[in-house]
Design an enzyme around this catalytic site. Structure first.
Site, short mmCIF file in Angstrom:
data_model
loop_
_atom_site.label_atom_id
_atom_site.label_comp_id
_atom_site.label_asym_id
_atom_site.label_seq_id
_atom_site.Cartn_x
_atom_site.Cartn_y
_atom_site.Cartn_z
CE LYS A 97 -48.22 9.51 -21.78
NZ LYS A 97 -47.20 10.48 -22.31
CE LYS A 152 -40.30 12.69 -19.30
NZ LYS A 152 -41.43 13.47 -19.82
CB THR A 199 -43.72 11.97 -22.58
OG1 THR A 199 -42.97 12.97 -21.88
CG2 THR A 199 -42.99 10.63 -22.48
#
Length: 290
Positions: free
Chosen positions: A240, A172, A97
């Site tokens: 993150k 995502k 990701t």
């Protein structure tokens, strides 16, 4: 069966590479901590490379699952990077990701070498990786996705091409935005139930089959009520991911006020010492901060 390389053998990458080996693919692995690669080979067979380039040489498809933008650049670029070891007509599949920006940057670098590129972030956490039940959201050319899909099937319950390069990462981001909101709502609901003197587990038994139900409710309510957070996706990694979401939203001019607030709540959890706790630990923040 394909000759593949897998770069990154963490809690996600290790099991994913293992499923590839179990499916009969010829797998070469690389990990920054070499002992993990040696342990993986001892458990699954195959071979390991000392650098991303060494692991990628001779592979038809190279897959990666590392930590962040900088980690991905490090395994792809440079004299010892994967791209330097990959030939014309090969394919790179990224399960990390990362930002859409680095995805597009690396896809361009790959294209300059005649390498196809699919961004393919996953959802399902460590359990999904171990059980081969990940959901994979992909971006890339149709032909590149068609080559990647049967290989990814080793550890996917669902994969889908969402558009051109970058579309997987954008999808995502939507996933993480939704999870953050769900977990905050579930935390508040369970905390409310406990304060009201209700049996939280009984409440969930009643409401999980209705409009409030979710995967998070079904799979996390018991551990949340018990204050157990030593499993699943860590708060540090969620922050993150949310930073990526918020930066991309700012670039697009899309307001994400709820997500920005929950990101700060996760910062509170980090301050509490819960950076490695599961993301469901938002309920612990409510107890500490109100």
């Amino acid at each position: 069966m394909a000759r593949v390389a897998f770069l990154g053998l963490g809690v996600m990458g290790g099991p994913m590479a293992g499923h590839l080996a179990d499916d009969g693919h010829a797998v070469t692995v690389y990990n920054r901590t070499a002992s993990k690669a040696s342990d993986w080979v001892a458990a699954h067979g195959g071979t390991s490379g000392d650098t991303p380039r060494a692991a990628s040489e001779g592979a038809e498809i190279v897959l990666a699952c590392v930590g962040n933008d900088a980690d991905l650049r490090a395994v792809c670029l440079g004299e010892d990077g994967a791209f330097a070891g990959m030939g014309d007509g090969t394919l790179f599949v990224d399960h990390t990701t990362v930002s859409a920006e680095v995805t597009r940057e690396l896809a361009e670098a790959a294209a300059a070498r005649g390498i196809g590129y699919v961004d393919a972030p996953v959802s399902g956490g460590q359990a999904g990786a171990e059980n081969g039940q990940l959901v994979i959201m992909c971006g890339g050319a149709e032909a590149d996705y068609a080559r990647a899909e049967p290989v990814m099937a080793a550890y996917a319950k669902l994969s889908r091409r969402m558009g051109d390069v970058g579309a997987g990462q954008l999808t995502k981001m939507v996933n993480q935005i939704c999870i953050a909101g769900l977990l905050q709502g579930l935390s508040e609901g369970l905390a409310f139930a406990q304060k009201a003197g209700l049996d939280g587990a009984a409440v969930v038994d009643v409401i999980q089959g209705g409009a409030a139900g979710s995967w998070q409710m079904v799979n996390r309510h018991k551990t949340m009520l018990a204050g157990e957070f030593d499993h699943g996706f860590a708060v540090n990694w969620m922050r993150k991911d949310l930073a990526i979401c918020l930066a991309e939203a700012e670039n697009m001019g899309v307001p994400l006020p709820g997500t920005a607030l929950i990101d700060q709540f996760y910062k509170d959890v980090q301050i509490m010492g819960g950076g490695r706790w599961d993301t469901s630990s938002l309920i612990a923040r409510l107890a500490a901060f109100g």
